[in-house]
Design an enzyme around this catalytic site. Structure first.
Site, PDB file in Angstrom:
ATOM      1  N   TYR A  23     132.760  70.471 135.703  1.00  0.00           N
ATOM      2  CA  TYR A  23     133.155  70.260 137.085  1.00  0.00           C
ATOM      3  C   TYR A  23     134.575  69.731 137.229  1.00  0.00           C
ATOM      4  O   TYR A  23     135.023  69.452 138.348  1.00  0.00           O
ATOM      5  CB  TYR A  23     132.166  69.316 137.778  1.00  0.00           C
ATOM      6  CG  TYR A  23     130.897  69.996 138.233  1.00  0.00           C
ATOM      7  CD1 TYR A  23     130.463  71.177 137.632  1.00  0.00           C
ATOM      8  CD2 TYR A  23     130.124  69.479 139.255  1.00  0.00           C
ATOM      9  CE1 TYR A  23     129.302  71.802 138.026  1.00  0.00           C
ATOM     10  CE2 TYR A  23     128.955  70.099 139.660  1.00  0.00           C
ATOM     11  CZ  TYR A  23     128.543  71.259 139.046  1.00  0.00           C
ATOM     12  OH  TYR A  23     127.388  71.880 139.446  1.00  0.00           O
ATOM     13  N   LYS A  56     123.293  70.614 125.222  1.00  0.00           N
ATOM     14  CA  LYS A  56     123.198  71.994 124.713  1.00  0.00           C
ATOM     15  C   LYS A  56     124.008  72.069 123.419  1.00  0.00           C
ATOM     16  O   LYS A  56     124.818  72.975 123.200  1.00  0.00           O
ATOM     17  CB  LYS A  56     123.718  72.986 125.768  1.00  0.00           C
ATOM     18  CG  LYS A  56     123.461  74.463 125.430  1.00  0.00           C
ATOM     19  CD  LYS A  56     121.995  74.837 125.381  1.00  0.00           C
ATOM     20  CE  LYS A  56     121.826  76.334 125.106  1.00  0.00           C
ATOM     21  NZ  LYS A  56     120.402  76.711 124.948  1.00  0.00           N
ATOM     22  N   ASP A  90     117.616  73.722 128.258  1.00  0.00           N
ATOM     23  CA  ASP A  90     116.645  74.731 128.682  1.00  0.00           C
ATOM     24  C   ASP A  90     115.224  74.309 128.359  1.00  0.00           C
ATOM     25  O   ASP A  90     114.292  74.541 129.137  1.00  0.00           O
ATOM     26  CB  ASP A  90     116.971  76.105 128.093  1.00  0.00           C
ATOM     27  CG  ASP A  90     117.456  76.053 126.658  1.00  0.00           C
ATOM     28  OD1 ASP A  90     118.136  75.086 126.290  1.00  0.00           O
ATOM     29  OD2 ASP A  90     117.165  76.989 125.896  1.00  0.00           O
ATOM     30  N   ASP A 100     123.356  68.356 137.683  1.00  0.00           N
ATOM     31  CA  ASP A 100     123.298  68.972 139.004  1.00  0.00           C
ATOM     32  C   ASP A 100     122.089  69.900 139.100  1.00  0.00           C
ATOM     33  O   ASP A 100     121.338  69.887 140.081  1.00  0.00           O
ATOM     34  CB  ASP A 100     124.594  69.745 139.250  1.00  0.00           C
ATOM     35  CG  ASP A 100     124.785  70.121 140.705  1.00  0.00           C
ATOM     36  OD1 ASP A 100     123.970  69.711 141.547  1.00  0.00           O
ATOM     37  OD2 ASP A 100     125.755  70.830 141.011  1.00  0.00           O
ATOM     38  N   ASP A 126     118.042  68.992 141.033  1.00  0.00           N
ATOM     39  CA  ASP A 126     117.438  69.839 142.057  1.00  0.00           C
ATOM     40  C   ASP A 126     116.048  70.295 141.620  1.00  0.00           C
ATOM     41  O   ASP A 126     115.110  70.329 142.429  1.00  0.00           O
ATOM     42  CB  ASP A 126     118.324  71.058 142.331  1.00  0.00           C
ATOM     43  CG  ASP A 126     119.480  70.742 143.276  1.00  0.00           C
ATOM     44  OD1 ASP A 126     119.819  69.555 143.412  1.00  0.00           O
ATOM     45  OD2 ASP A 126     120.049  71.685 143.844  1.00  0.00           O
TER      46      ASP A 126
END
Length: 341
Positions: free
Chosen positions: A125, A177, A211, A235, A239
């Protein structure tokens, strides 16, 4: 009532003014703990002053060091850069706190009580992006670079462990990751393991590939307690986690930094329902509860959360997104009735 606390109020775009009005009504019933300096940002800022992040808004937060922010519109694929991201950078709001807790029983998942802590100013970001032209196509290649620093990774992981200690949490899960992004998120995992050693015997630590974490949050969310992760992953996962308890209408956020703290509804401005009086104000209201706790008003925060739970669970008063028929204003009235009973 003790002296009011100066704070910046940003109504926002779309449904922002409606839910902000509902929340400030409820806070007034709680004794009006804040003295608001109302400022515009996002599209409302553009309309008023030609700038999505007006200088008056920035100056206000510099003065108050505290803000409650409604949703701000960010153009997709073009236009001005996210005001939310710019605010986090401007005030070094390095920690994004997003608690997720079941408040409406009878959904797909019961007894959810999770906290996601997201690194807020680095990662992908930072938006170091550019295009490379090929032939006649000026956008033939898009390139984006992410940045994680060892110092910032250690700071956000330490924040997560300190939060866990302060709130009686038992475990911190570092999400990464590092199997593919070996440098960018491998550094984050390394920092997690380093900091975890300082808390051995007090707070446990484990880690997940992002994941796998996403899958396990759906299959068995109760295995998690506090999750700490990088900007983009946080982020997305926050959600997803809100979906466990009824959606983004239940998702408050706190942006904590060394220069200021900004509290917000995680959801967007929802222009499709703006002006219809049906928006759920709970995310911003729960953010206000976090804000009260942040400034040491834990008694008021507790009263507010209790009134919300009674409204939802005992009175069964809910907005449409939670299966009810109550308007934004009437929901606020119901919470106020509980507060003043």
């Amino acid at each position: 009532m003790s002296e009011k606390i100066p704070a910046t109020l940003i109504p926002g775009d779309g449904i922002g003014p409606e839910i902000t009005a509902a929340v400030t009504r409820i806070l007034d019933a709680l004794g009006s703990p804040f003295e608001w300096d109302v400022q515009q940002g996002g599209m409302a800022g553009v309309d008023k002053s030609g700038d999505p992040l007006p200088g008056a808004l920035v100056d206000s937060i510099r003065r108050t060091k505290l803000a409650l922010k409604g949703p701000l519109t960010t153009p997709v694929g073009g236009g001005f850069r996210s005001v939310n991201v710019r605010l986090r950078e401007e005030f070094e709001l390095y920690a994004n706190l997003r608690p997720v807790k079941t408040m409406v029983p009878g959904g797909r998942y019961e007894d959810i009580d999770l906290v996601l802590i997201r690194e807020n100013i680095e990662g992908l970001y930072v938006a170091f992006e550019h295009f490379i032209a090929v032939g006649d196509d000026p956008h033939a290649v898009a390139i984006s670079s992410g940045v994680n620093t060892h110092a910032e990774a250690r700071r956000i992981v330490r924040f997560a462990f300190e939060y866990a200690l302060a709130h009686g949490r038992k475990k911190v899960t570092v999400v990464h990751k590092a199997n593919v992004l070996k440098a960018l998120t491998g550094l984050f995992l390394q920092a997690g393991r380093e900091i975890a050693k300082e808390y051995e015997g007090r707070v446990a630590m484990d880690d997940r590939i992002v994941d796998a974490c996403a899958m396990q949050l759906v299959m068995n969310p109760w295995q998690f307690d506090v999750i700490v992760t990088t900007n983009l992953f946080g982020d997305i996962l926050s959600d997803q986690m809100s979906g466990l308890v009824g959606g983004l209408g239940m998702a408050p956020g706190a942006n904590i930094g060394s220069k200021a703290a900004i509290f917000e509804a995680v959801h967007g401005s929802a222009p499709d329902i703006a002006g219809k009086g049906i928006a759920n104000p709970l995310a911003l209201l729960l953010a206000a509860a976090l804000m009260l706790k942040h400034v040491g008003k834990e008694d008021l925060a507790s009263r507010l959360r209790t009134a919300i739970e009674q409204t939802l669970q005992v009175d069964n008063i809910r907005t449409a997104d939670l299966g009810g028929k109550t308007s934004t204003s009437d929901f606020a009235g119901a919470v106020i009735k509980r507060l003043t009973a």
